[in-house]
Design a protein around this motif. Structure first.
Motif, PDB file in Angstrom:
ATOM      1  N   SER A  40       0.841  -1.185   0.000  1.00 39.32           N
ATOM      2  CA  SER A  40       0.000   0.000   0.000  1.00 39.32           C
ATOM      3  C   SER A  40       0.878   1.236   0.000  1.00 39.32           C
ATOM      4  CB  SER A  40      -0.905   0.011   1.237  1.00 39.32           C
ATOM      5  OG  SER A  40      -0.121   0.185   2.410  1.00 39.32           O
ATOM      6  N   SER A  41       0.274   2.380  -0.301  1.00 38.79           N
ATOM      7  CA  SER A  41       1.030   3.629  -0.262  1.00 38.79           C
ATOM      8  C   SER A  41       1.476   3.958   1.157  1.00 38.79           C
ATOM      9  CB  SER A  41       0.179   4.773  -0.827  1.00 38.79           C
ATOM     10  OG  SER A  41      -1.027   4.899  -0.106  1.00 38.79           O
ATOM     11  N   LEU A  42       0.702   3.562   2.159  1.00 38.87           N
ATOM     12  CA  LEU A  42       1.103   3.800   3.546  1.00 38.87           C
ATOM     13  C   LEU A  42       2.315   2.951   3.925  1.00 38.87           C
ATOM     14  CD1 LEU A  42      -2.189   4.193   5.645  1.00 38.87           C
ATOM     15  CD2 LEU A  42      -0.410   5.897   5.217  1.00 38.87           C
ATOM     16  N   GLU A  43       2.346   1.701   3.470  1.00 38.92           N
ATOM     17  CA  GLU A  43       3.514   0.862   3.755  1.00 38.92           C
ATOM     18  C   GLU A  43       4.741   1.423   3.044  1.00 38.92           C
ATOM     19  OE1 GLU A  43       4.782  -3.828   4.033  1.00 38.92           O
ATOM     20  OE2 GLU A  43       3.561  -3.212   2.310  1.00 38.92           O
ATOM     21  N   ARG A  44       4.545   1.936   1.831  1.00 36.60           N
ATOM     22  CA  ARG A  44       5.662   2.555   1.106  1.00 36.60           C
ATOM     23  C   ARG A  44       6.195   3.765   1.884  1.00 36.60           C
ATOM     24  NH1 ARG A  44       3.241   3.083  -3.261  1.00 36.60           N
ATOM     25  NH2 ARG A  44       3.995   1.099  -4.094  1.00 36.60           N
ATOM     26  N   MET A  45       5.287   4.585   2.386  1.00 32.99           N
ATOM     27  CA  MET A  45       5.713   5.755   3.153  1.00 32.99           C
ATOM     28  C   MET A  45       6.409   5.340   4.449  1.00 32.99           C
ATOM     29  SD  MET A  45       6.122   8.898   3.352  1.00 32.99           S
ATOM     30  CE  MET A  45       5.246   9.316   1.846  1.00 32.99           C
ATOM     31  N   ALA A  46       5.904   4.300   5.095  1.00 31.62           N
ATOM     32  CA  ALA A  46       6.552   3.808   6.320  1.00 31.62           C
ATOM     33  C   ALA A  46       7.971   3.344   6.033  1.00 31.62           C
ATOM     34  CB  ALA A  46       5.735   2.665   6.919  1.00 31.62           C
ATOM     35  N   ALA A  47       8.149   2.658   4.912  1.00 28.75           N
ATOM     36  CA  ALA A  47       9.489   2.202   4.541  1.00 28.75           C
ATOM     37  C   ALA A  47      10.412   3.388   4.276  1.00 28.75           C
ATOM     38  CB  ALA A  47       9.411   1.300   3.311  1.00 28.75           C
ATOM     39  N   LYS A  48       9.888   4.435   3.656  1.00 28.14           N
ATOM     40  CA  LYS A  48      10.700   5.632   3.411  1.00 28.14           C
ATOM     41  C   LYS A  48      11.103   6.298   4.726  1.00 28.14           C
ATOM     42  CE  LYS A  48       8.683   6.750  -1.147  1.00 28.14           C
ATOM     43  NZ  LYS A  48       9.877   6.748  -2.014  1.00 28.14           N
ATOM     44  N   VAL A  49      10.190   6.328   5.688  1.00 22.38           N
ATOM     45  CA  VAL A  49      10.516   6.910   6.997  1.00 22.38           C
ATOM     46  C   VAL A  49      11.645   6.128   7.656  1.00 22.38           C
ATOM     47  CG1 VAL A  49       9.649   7.285   9.340  1.00 22.38           C
ATOM     48  CG2 VAL A  49       8.234   7.917   7.373  1.00 22.38           C
ATOM     49  N   VAL A  50      11.509   4.809   7.671  1.00 21.16           N
ATOM     50  CA  VAL A  50      12.560   3.967   8.259  1.00 21.16           C
ATOM     51  C   VAL A  50      13.869   4.146   7.503  1.00 21.16           C
ATOM     52  CG1 VAL A  50      13.280   1.586   8.681  1.00 21.16           C
ATOM     53  CG2 VAL A  50      10.930   2.284   9.182  1.00 21.16           C
ATOM     54  N   LEU A  51      13.796   4.181   6.181  1.00 20.31           N
ATOM     55  CA  LEU A  51      15.004   4.325   5.365  1.00 20.31           C
ATOM     56  C   LEU A  51      15.690   5.658   5.623  1.00 20.31           C
ATOM     57  CD1 LEU A  51      16.730   3.074   3.092  1.00 20.31           C
ATOM     58  CD2 LEU A  51      15.225   4.213   1.442  1.00 20.31           C
ATOM     59  N   SER A  52      14.917   6.721   5.789  1.00 18.58           N
ATOM     60  CA  SER A  52      15.512   8.046   5.999  1.00 18.58           C
ATOM     61  C   SER A  52      16.349   8.103   7.269  1.00 18.58           C
ATOM     62  CB  SER A  52      14.414   9.109   6.047  1.00 18.58           C
ATOM     63  OG  SER A  52      13.649   9.002   7.231  1.00 18.58           O
ATOM     64  N   GLU A  53      16.003   7.270   8.247  1.00 15.28           N
ATOM     65  CA  GLU A  53      16.713   7.266   9.533  1.00 15.28           C
ATOM     66  C   GLU A  53      17.798   6.196   9.597  1.00 15.28           C
ATOM     67  OE1 GLU A  53      13.438   6.643  12.133  1.00 15.28           O
ATOM     68  OE2 GLU A  53      12.698   8.717  11.984  1.00 15.28           O
ATOM     69  N   LEU A  54      17.914   5.384   8.566  1.00 13.62           N
ATOM     70  CA  LEU A  54      18.858   4.266   8.579  1.00 13.62           C
ATOM     71  C   LEU A  54      20.283   4.767   8.376  1.00 13.62           C
ATOM     72  CD1 LEU A  54      18.411   1.127   8.714  1.00 13.62           C
ATOM     73  CD2 LEU A  54      18.704   1.129   6.233  1.00 13.62           C
ATOM     74  N   PRO A  55      21.236   4.390   9.248  1.00 11.52           N
ATOM     75  CA  PRO A  55      22.629   4.799   9.039  1.00 11.52           C
ATOM     76  C   PRO A  55      23.221   4.131   7.793  1.00 11.52           C
ATOM     77  CG  PRO A  55      22.264   4.028  11.300  1.00 11.52           C
ATOM     78  CD  PRO A  55      21.065   3.634  10.494  1.00 11.52           C
ATOM     79  N   LEU A  56      24.075   4.849   7.100  1.00 12.36           N
ATOM     80  CA  LEU A  56      24.736   4.267   5.924  1.00 12.36           C
ATOM     81  C   LEU A  56      25.515   3.019   6.310  1.00 12.36           C
ATOM     82  CD1 LEU A  56      26.028   7.471   4.084  1.00 12.36           C
ATOM     83  CD2 LEU A  56      23.904   6.192   3.706  1.00 12.36           C
ATOM     84  N   LYS A  57      26.029   3.000   7.522  1.00  6.91           N
ATOM     85  CA  LYS A  57      26.772   1.830   8.003  1.00  6.91           C
ATOM     86  C   LYS A  57      25.906   0.576   7.971  1.00  6.91           C
ATOM     87  CE  LYS A  57      27.608   1.588  12.433  1.00  6.91           C
ATOM     88  NZ  LYS A  57      28.202   1.820  13.774  1.00  6.91           N
ATOM     89  N   GLU A  58      24.631   0.723   8.285  1.00  2.85           N
ATOM     90  CA  GLU A  58      23.708  -0.420   8.284  1.00  2.85           C
ATOM     91  C   GLU A  58      23.560  -0.985   6.876  1.00  2.85           C
ATOM     92  OE1 GLU A  58      21.649  -3.137  10.381  1.00  2.85           O
ATOM     93  OE2 GLU A  58      22.262  -1.278  11.372  1.00  2.85           O
ATOM     94  N   ILE A  59      23.507  -0.095   5.898  1.00  2.00           N
ATOM     95  CA  ILE A  59      23.394  -0.540   4.503  1.00  2.00           C
ATOM     96  C   ILE A  59      24.699  -1.188   4.054  1.00  2.00           C
ATOM     97  CG2 ILE A  59      23.023   0.223   2.125  1.00  2.00           C
ATOM     98  CD1 ILE A  59      21.271   2.464   3.232  1.00  2.00           C
ATOM     99  N   PHE A  60      25.824  -0.577   4.421  1.00  2.00           N
ATOM    100  CA  PHE A  60      27.133  -1.119   4.035  1.00  2.00           C
ATOM    101  C   PHE A  60      27.324  -2.537   4.578  1.00  2.00           C
ATOM    102  CE2 PHE A  60      31.670  -1.836   4.553  1.00  2.00           C
ATOM    103  CZ  PHE A  60      32.204  -1.350   3.371  1.00  2.00           C
TER     104      PHE A  60
END
Length: 453
Positions: A40-60
């Protein structure tokens, strides 16, 4: 590790970095087909919120496909400048977005930054950007490269002359080349997609295009877009190749299906250093596009945009002269309609340029997609505003060999004129000498093939 947030009283939980990246993507039919898209669009927005706060180290520390499993991952990580990564590893993805878009961040800052970013980080920050963000960020980044001409200089826009023919008829190909040149297309490359992938047929086209370029002293490069191993065989037999082509993907499994690997690319790279007719040092042309991994069932549960970013991380290892996306080329099973085409083109332009690649765009669509020429032209104008390095030039905008729609020679001329852009420097001198262009504008001779007789 679980990642979660709450929106409108509802909790949204994501299982991994890979899951967050997939759910944060703008809607694409290929991600839905692969079962990785937000529900859903709400789940997409929730994922963006979580992603915006995610440290680059976590992705690396959590590549979407493990290092030991995938050659693409290994090349991306082995090429990272660790000292730059360590300077930014505590940044969140949101902070990375703000840095890229800041008016005080310059082109040189972004080129340096890119050396410390993995492809997943670049994909992540693109997911937090609106269309205007992607255009603005893309404008800031101007990678350049040199084969026989120099691509990417400010104020310049190049085009590939794409004179395909359904039976590889040399006279038909040559007529299309002349038409393209007469409209100012071809400074990026004269590049032919062959119908017949045999060494003999490919060699004939290479000799014809090379001889025509030599006869008329045209400062550009030739390329036949056959499989890289076919081109290598042709090169061994003395065929004149200025630029070598190959399609790439974002997983090792998909590249295996393409019949390409680091070993093959390394061998071709060294062959071009020794035997290419171009001055270089950039002598590769790579083509990519969101959806190829999904169409091959080689996506490994990763969203299309992130896989496309990984393709760019793979491509930059060989310092190409040209990279372009063809995200609408496959069809509605991966990119459903014009809206999705436009978004993919803007994402791909930004991600390619942030990988420091000389990035071109092919705003393509197939006739069975929910897209039309208006969508294509909007994508072309927006990406040109974002500083795309080059576009395709197809007679009439309709590729008679590959059966898809792309930018025409006339579209190319219009993009240059409306944005005040000029051909590549060396090529513009030749156009003026031929009477095709004067002071950056086409003359009455444009479209007149008799200038070559």
């Amino acid at each position: 590790m679980l990642f979660s947030t709450k929106i409108k009283g509802q909790h949204y939980t994501f299982q991994s970095v890979k899951d967050i990246l997939a759910k944060a993507s703008e809607e694409k039919s290929g991600d839905i087909m692969a079962g990785v898209a937000a529900n859903s669009s709400l789940e997409r927005m929730a994922a963006k919120v979580v992603l915006s706060e995610l440290p680059l180290k976590e992705i690396f520390e959590n590549p979407v496909i493990p290092y030991e499993k995938d050659e693409v991952t290994r090349i991306i990580y082995d090429d990272i400048k660790q000292f730059i990564y360590k300077e930014i590893k505590e940044w969140s993805v949101g902070e990375l977005r703000n840095y890229i878009l800041s008016h005080s961040t310059k082109t040189g800052d972004l080129f340096r930054l890119s050396k410390g970013l993995t492809s997943e980080m670049i994909s992540a920050v693109a997911k937090l950007m609106s269309s205007i963000d992607l255009v603005l960020a893309s404008q800031k980044i101007r990678p350049t490269a040199h084969c026989n001409t120099t691509i990417g200089e400010e104020g310049r826009l190049a085009f590939r002359c794409q004179p395909n023919h359904p039976t590889d008829n040399l006279d038909g190909i040559l007529a299309s080349i002349k038409e393209g040149l007469s409209y100012g297309a071809g400074d990026a490359v004269i590049g032919v997609n062959p119908n017949n992938d045999s060494v003999e047929s490919v060699s004939r086209i290479l000799h014809m295009t090379h001889n025509f370029m030599s006869k008329w002293n045209i400062p550009t490069q030739n390329c036949v877009l056959a499989h890289i191993t076919t081109q290598m065989q042709a090169l061994k037999k003395g065929a004149p190749i200025a630029l070598m082509f190959q399609s790439l993907a974002g997983t090792q499994k998909a590249n295996d299906d393409f019949g390409v690997s680091k070993e093959i690319l390394d061998e071709a790279f060294e062959m071009m250093r020794k035997y290419s007719t171009s001055t270089g040092p950039n002598q590769f042309y790579f083509e990519t596009g969101q959806g190829s991994e999904v169409s091959l069932d080689a996506h490994d549960g990763v969203d299309m945009q992130t896989l496309e970013a990984r393709t760019y991380g793979y491509a930059r290892h060989w310092y190409p002269f040209m990279v372009n996306n063809v995200s609408g080329f496959i069809g509605p099973e991966t990119i459903y309609d014009g809206k999705q085409v436009i978004r993919a083109d803007l994402e791909d332009l930004f991600m390619g340029k942030l990988h420091s690649l000389p990035m071109g765009i092919a705003p393509t669509y197939t006739n069975h997609m929910m897209a039309d020429q208006n969508d294509q032209e909007i994508a072309g104008m927006l990406t040109a505003l974002g500083g795309a390095n080059f576009y395709m030039g197809v007679p009439g905008g309709d590729d008679v060999m590959l059966s898809y729609q792309d930018t025409s020679y006339h579209d190319d001329a219009s993009l240059r004129e409306m944005l005040g852009l000029r051909p590549l420097r060396e090529f513009e001198v030749w156009l003026e000498k031929m009477g095709i262009m004067k002071d950056g504008r086409l003359t009455e001779s444009a479209g007149d093939l008799s200038i070559f007789t």
